[in-house]
Design a protein around this motif. Structure first.
Motif, PDB file in Angstrom:
ATOM      1  N   GLU A  43       0.810  -1.217   0.000  1.00  0.00           N
ATOM      2  CA  GLU A  43       0.000   0.000   0.000  1.00  0.00           C
ATOM      3  C   GLU A  43       0.842   1.265   0.000  1.00  0.00           C
ATOM      4  N   SER A  44       2.099   1.150   0.383  1.00  0.00           N
ATOM      5  CA  SER A  44       2.932   2.347   0.525  1.00  0.00           C
ATOM      6  C   SER A  44       3.681   2.663  -0.765  1.00  0.00           C
ATOM      7  N   ALA A  45       4.099   3.932  -0.880  1.00  0.00           N
ATOM      8  CA  ALA A  45       4.831   4.397  -2.059  1.00  0.00           C
ATOM      9  C   ALA A  45       6.217   3.776  -2.116  1.00  0.00           C
ATOM     10  N   ASP A  46       6.785   3.515  -0.964  1.00  0.00           N
ATOM     11  CA  ASP A  46       8.085   2.857  -0.880  1.00  0.00           C
ATOM     12  C   ASP A  46       8.067   1.985   0.372  1.00  0.00           C
ATOM     13  N   LYS A  47       9.103   1.293   0.620  1.00  0.00           N
ATOM     14  CA  LYS A  47       9.118   0.329   1.730  1.00  0.00           C
ATOM     15  C   LYS A  47       9.728   0.905   3.007  1.00  0.00           C
ATOM     16  N   PHE A  48       9.986   2.211   3.030  1.00  0.00           N
ATOM     17  CA  PHE A  48      10.631   2.828   4.179  1.00  0.00           C
ATOM     18  C   PHE A  48       9.618   3.173   5.257  1.00  0.00           C
ATOM     19  N   GLY A  49      10.099   3.324   6.466  1.00  0.00           N
ATOM     20  CA  GLY A  49       9.238   3.664   7.590  1.00  0.00           C
ATOM     21  C   GLY A  49       9.132   2.498   8.549  1.00  0.00           C
ATOM     22  N   ALA A  50       8.496   2.762   9.671  1.00  0.00           N
ATOM     23  CA  ALA A  50       8.339   1.733  10.699  1.00  0.00           C
ATOM     24  C   ALA A  50       7.060   1.993  11.481  1.00  0.00           C
ATOM     25  N   ILE A  51       6.556   0.923  12.051  1.00  0.00           N
ATOM     26  CA  ILE A  51       5.377   0.998  12.903  1.00  0.00           C
ATOM     27  C   ILE A  51       5.817   0.667  14.323  1.00  0.00           C
TER      28      ILE A  51
END
Length: 175
Positions: A43-51
């Motif tokens: 669903e995201s534009a890229d695979k970066f980030g964290a929850i």
């Protein structure tokens, strides 16, 4: 490695006995990278980030096993208006009452009649990562958009450039 569960390095190993977790009122928290959550990564534009997440076991005032789940973080989504990526803040706090079967879940849900509480089927092999991913996905809007899209054509208008009417162009071609 999945933070919050020492020694567990894969999604399949991110499992608890949900009823025992609630019985002993255990608490865990951690962080999962978006790239490790396949449905959220899609669903995201890229695979970066964290929850970031926290999970607290316990019981409600009627003795039902209950999980308190909190998720937060940000993912980059594609704006459906201007098709550019933007940061979307994920934030959710949920109360989840555990049932032993679908039939029990329906019965508990009807008994509680409380929209602020979600009744789910728990198990002795409960996948916490899937629960966290589900909660994060539920916060994402169906049609994600900037509050205000970056306007790529505005600089010409702002500089005082006069917009030429398409009819004026046609008129000049006719002459």
């Amino acid at each position: 490695m999945i933070a919050g569960f020492p020694g567990q390095t894969s999604m399949s190993a991110f499992v608890i006995d949900a009823f025992e977790f609630c019985r002993v009122k255990e608490r865990r928290e951690g962080r999962i990278a978006v790239c490790d959550l396949s449905r959220l990564a899609e669903e995201s534009a890229d695979k970066f980030g964290a929850i970031h997440w926290s999970l607290q076991g316990g019981s409600d005032n009627r003795g039902h096993s209950q999980l308190l789940l909190s998720v937060s973080g940000s993912v980059r989504l594609i704006c459906q208006r201007c098709l550019t990526p933007f940061e979307f803040d994920v934030a959710s706090d949920s109360v989840l009452v555990l049932a032993r079967s679908d039939a029990d879940a329906d019965e508990i849900d009807a008994f509680l009649a409380d929209d602020s509480v979600e009744v789910i089927v728990g198990s002795r092999t409960f996948n916490v990562a899937e629960l966290i991913e589900d909660e994060a996905l539920l916060t994402i809007p169906l049609s994600a958009k900037h509050d205000v899209c970056p306007d790529q054509l505005a600089p010409d208008v702002e500089r005082g450039a006069e917009k030429v009417s398409p009819f004026a162009v046609l008129k000049s071609l006719k002459q």
